[in-house]
Design a protein around this motif. Structure first.
Motif, PDB file in Angstrom:
ATOM      1  N   CYS A 102       0.769  -1.254   0.131  1.00 37.82           N
ATOM      2  CA  CYS A 102       0.069  -0.139  -0.041  1.00 37.82           C
ATOM      3  C   CYS A 102       0.643   1.166   0.108  1.00 37.82           C
ATOM      4  O   CYS A 102       0.344   2.301  -0.064  1.00 37.82           O
ATOM      5  N   CYS A 139       2.749  -4.231   5.683  1.00 38.76           N
ATOM      6  CA  CYS A 139       2.040  -3.613   6.874  1.00 38.76           C
ATOM      7  C   CYS A 139       0.903  -4.617   7.331  1.00 38.76           C
ATOM      8  O   CYS A 139       0.557  -5.433   6.732  1.00 38.76           O
ATOM      9  N   CYS A 142      -2.313  -5.003   5.220  1.00 39.07           N
ATOM     10  CA  CYS A 142      -1.944  -5.650   3.985  1.00 39.07           C
ATOM     11  C   CYS A 142      -1.779  -7.134   4.327  1.00 39.07           C
ATOM     12  O   CYS A 142      -2.360  -7.953   3.445  1.00 39.07           O
TER      13      CYS A 142
HETATM   14 ZN   LIG Z   1       0.209  -2.096   3.428  1.00 35.78          ZN
END
Ligand SMILES: [Zn+2]
Ligand SMILES: [Zn+2]
Ligand SMILES: [Zn+2]
Length: 146
Positions: A102, A139, A142
């Motif tokens: 992301c 992260c 995600c």
């Molecule tokens: Zn992410």
């Protein structure tokens, strides 16, 4: 936690760097303070409504001026399409964690706090200026979507 330098408002920061204070420069600094690690395009889209007529090349030019004066830092990350910028209060040589999915970017402290913080075993006769460290990561948001 904020030092006196960090608390300075945009006009004082510009003056302190020897730059003329203009409405556009203040607006760019304010937009960048609110959106750290932003591209020129992102800064442009977050300018105050009354400055929406400012063209993107103008924002690029202002970011270059501010970077040259040392009050903005240009951050080049491998998974970002364009250069990102952040307001630099004091140079701390911090590094970045970046989610490869992301694009979320977080600051991480440099253990040394000054550049260069890493030295190669062989420098081929070149003087090392900086070790650019980016932690490429996924992260938790995600990770969950996987
Ligand atoms: Zn992410
Ligand atoms: Zn940063
Ligand atoms: Zn470091």
């Amino acid at each position: 936690m904020t030092t006196s330098t960090a608390a300075l408002a945009a006009p004082e920061r510009l003056r302190g760097a020897g730059l003329r204070v203009t409405v556009q420069r203040v607006a760019v600094l304010d937009a960048l303070s609110a959106h750290p690690h932003a591209s020129a395009e992102t800064v442009h889209s977050h300018l105050r409504d009354d400055l929406s007529g400012v063209a993107l090349p103008t924002v690029h030019g202002i970011l270059n001026d501010l970077t040259g004066a040392g009050i903005v830092r240009r951050v080049s990350l491998p998974d970002a399409g364009s250069a990102l910028y952040e307001v630099q209060h004091t140079f701390d040589n911090h590094h970045h964690l970046q989610c490869v999915d992301c694009g979320r970017v977080e600051d991480v402290a440099c253990a040394v706090g000054e550049a260069p913080c890493l030295h190669p075993s062989h420098d081929h006769g070149m003087r090392i200026l900086e070790a650019s460290v980016t932690y490429r990561a996924i992260c938790s948001d995600c990770e969950r979507k996987k």
